[in-house]
Design an enzyme around this catalytic site. Structure first.
Site, short mmCIF file in Angstrom:
data_model
loop_
_atom_site.label_atom_id
_atom_site.label_comp_id
_atom_site.label_asym_id
_atom_site.label_seq_id
_atom_site.Cartn_x
_atom_site.Cartn_y
_atom_site.Cartn_z
N LYS A 170 -6.12 -5.15 1.55
CA LYS A 170 -6.78 -3.99 2.15
C LYS A 170 -8.00 -4.41 2.96
O LYS A 170 -8.24 -3.89 4.05
CB LYS A 170 -7.19 -2.99 1.06
CG LYS A 170 -6.04 -2.15 0.59
CD LYS A 170 -6.41 -1.22 -0.54
CE LYS A 170 -7.74 -0.55 -0.37
NZ LYS A 170 -8.06 0.35 -1.48
N ASP A 200 -9.56 5.19 -0.90
CA ASP A 200 -8.51 5.28 -1.91
C ASP A 200 -7.27 5.83 -1.22
O ASP A 200 -7.36 6.73 -0.38
CB ASP A 200 -8.95 6.18 -3.06
CG ASP A 200 -8.21 5.84 -4.34
OD1 ASP A 200 -7.90 4.65 -4.56
OD2 ASP A 200 -7.94 6.75 -5.14
N PHE A 224 2.09 -4.83 2.30
CA PHE A 224 1.90 -4.93 0.85
C PHE A 224 2.30 -3.61 0.20
O PHE A 224 2.68 -2.66 0.89
CB PHE A 224 0.45 -5.30 0.51
CG PHE A 224 -0.55 -4.22 0.86
CD1 PHE A 224 -1.01 -4.08 2.15
CD2 PHE A 224 -1.02 -3.34 -0.11
CE1 PHE A 224 -1.92 -3.08 2.49
CE2 PHE A 224 -1.94 -2.35 0.21
CZ PHE A 224 -2.39 -2.22 1.51
N GLY A 225 2.19 -3.56 -1.13
CA GLY A 225 2.42 -2.31 -1.86
C GLY A 225 3.80 -1.73 -1.60
O GLY A 225 4.83 -2.41 -1.74
N HIS A 270 -1.89 5.62 7.76
CA HIS A 270 -2.89 6.42 7.05
C HIS A 270 -4.25 5.72 7.06
O HIS A 270 -5.26 6.32 7.39
CB HIS A 270 -2.39 6.61 5.61
CG HIS A 270 -1.81 5.36 5.03
ND1 HIS A 270 -0.62 4.83 5.49
CD2 HIS A 270 -2.27 4.48 4.10
CE1 HIS A 270 -0.37 3.69 4.86
NE2 HIS A 270 -1.37 3.46 4.01
P1 IMP Z 1 -5.70 1.85 -3.39
O1 IMP Z 1 -6.15 2.68 -4.53
O2 IMP Z 1 -6.19 2.36 -2.09
O3 IMP Z 1 -5.97 0.40 -3.62
O4 IMP Z 1 -4.11 1.97 -3.29
C1 IMP Z 1 -3.35 2.20 -4.44
C2 IMP Z 1 -1.99 1.57 -4.33
O5 IMP Z 1 -1.27 2.21 -3.29
C3 IMP Z 1 -1.98 0.10 -3.98
O6 IMP Z 1 -2.05 -0.70 -5.13
C4 IMP Z 1 -0.66 -0.06 -3.27
O7 IMP Z 1 0.37 -0.23 -4.21
C5 IMP Z 1 -0.49 1.29 -2.61
N1 IMP Z 1 -0.91 1.24 -1.21
C6 IMP Z 1 -2.15 1.48 -0.71
N2 IMP Z 1 -2.16 1.34 0.62
C7 IMP Z 1 -0.90 0.99 0.96
C8 IMP Z 1 -0.28 0.69 2.21
O8 IMP Z 1 -0.88 0.70 3.29
N3 IMP Z 1 1.02 0.38 2.17
C9 IMP Z 1 1.74 0.34 1.01
N4 IMP Z 1 1.21 0.59 -0.17
C10 IMP Z 1 -0.10 0.92 -0.20
#
Ligand code: IMP
Length: 221
Positions: free
Chosen positions: A27, A85, A171-172, A200
């Site tokens: 991120k 978030d 990722f994610g 987003h």
């Molecule tokens: P965070 O709380 O913003 O760190 O996001 C929570 C979770 O959402 C992360 O651990 C990822 O699994 C997923 N996530 C956040 N942003 C993305 C993205 O841009 N693409 C795909 N998964 C995401």
């Protein structure tokens, strides 16, 4: 697409330097590129000092968590701070995993186990047709100052959950998210620039960066 701004009360001029709350290197890399493209050298994001511990995301909403992380860092460093978030909201799962996206498959969740659980849950509910696999990513990005003032921006990206993972980038949940504003590829099949243009996080941080740049120039008072 959505981007919503609340005005900051910061009236500082010159370059604005903020501490970035996230410790997730995936991120951090994305955010630094997006903000540099949007605000140039008017805004500088510096990494979180290593002695400041991670903040537990105990909020009930993305906004609560972003504020919790930014405020904690602001109080710990005495510097303006930025946090975000993100959640993936899947219609067939009543908006899950949402605020629990990082821990969807349990306390030892990884990107891979989260994606596997998402695909399993959709299959279990018989949501196999793309029309039943509608979803969106939502990001809340929030900057706060030691005097308590705040700037908030949001970004969203609508799409469909793919039948299975495709692509190596990102990722994610990127390998299973097919954005509406695309050509059928998942986010993990796009270049970083292609993802930033529609994502987003790109939208939220471009809106935040615009507000921060105005703030740095002393236009928001
Ligand atoms: P965070 O709380 O913003 O760190 O996001 C929570 C979770 O959402 C992360 O651990 C990822 O699994 C997923 N996530 C956040 N942003 C993305 C993205 O841009 N693409 C795909 N998964 C995401």
């Amino acid at each position: 697409m959505s981007a919503h701004l609340q005005p900051a009360t910061d009236g500082a001029s010159g370059r604005l330097r903020l501490v970035l709350a996230s410790a997730n290197p995936d991120k951090v890399a994305e955010i630094q590129v997006i903000v540099a493209e949007a605000a140039g050298d008017r805004v500088e994001l510096v990494p979180r000092p290593s002695q400041v511990p991670d903040v537990e995301e105990t909020g009930a909403t993305l906004h609560d968590n972003a504020r919790l992380k930014a405020l904690t860092l602001c109080q710990a460093t005495g510097l303006p701070a930025v946090a975000d978030d993100t959640g993936l909201e899947v219609d067939a799962l009543d908006g899950a995993p949402g605020v629990y996206s990082a821990r969807f498959s349990g306390p030892d969740a990884t990107y891979t186990t989260n994606v596997a659980k998402l695909l399993d849950e959709l299959q279990r509910r018989g949501a196999l047709d793309p029309s039943r696999r509608r979803a969106r990513f939502r990001t809340v990005a929030l900057a706060c100052w030691p005097d308590g003032s705040e700037l908030v921006a949001e970004g969203a990206l609508d799409g469909t959950i793919a039948a299975g993972p495709r692509g190596q980038a990102g990722f994610g949940y990127d390998p299973v998210f097919i954005p509406d504003e695309g050509d059928g590829r998942t986010l993990a099949q796009m270049s970083a620039q292609e993802k930033h243009a529609v994502s987003h996080r790109g939208r939220a941080f471009r809106a935040l960066a615009a507000g921060l740049a105005s703030s740095a120039a002393g236009r928001l008072r």
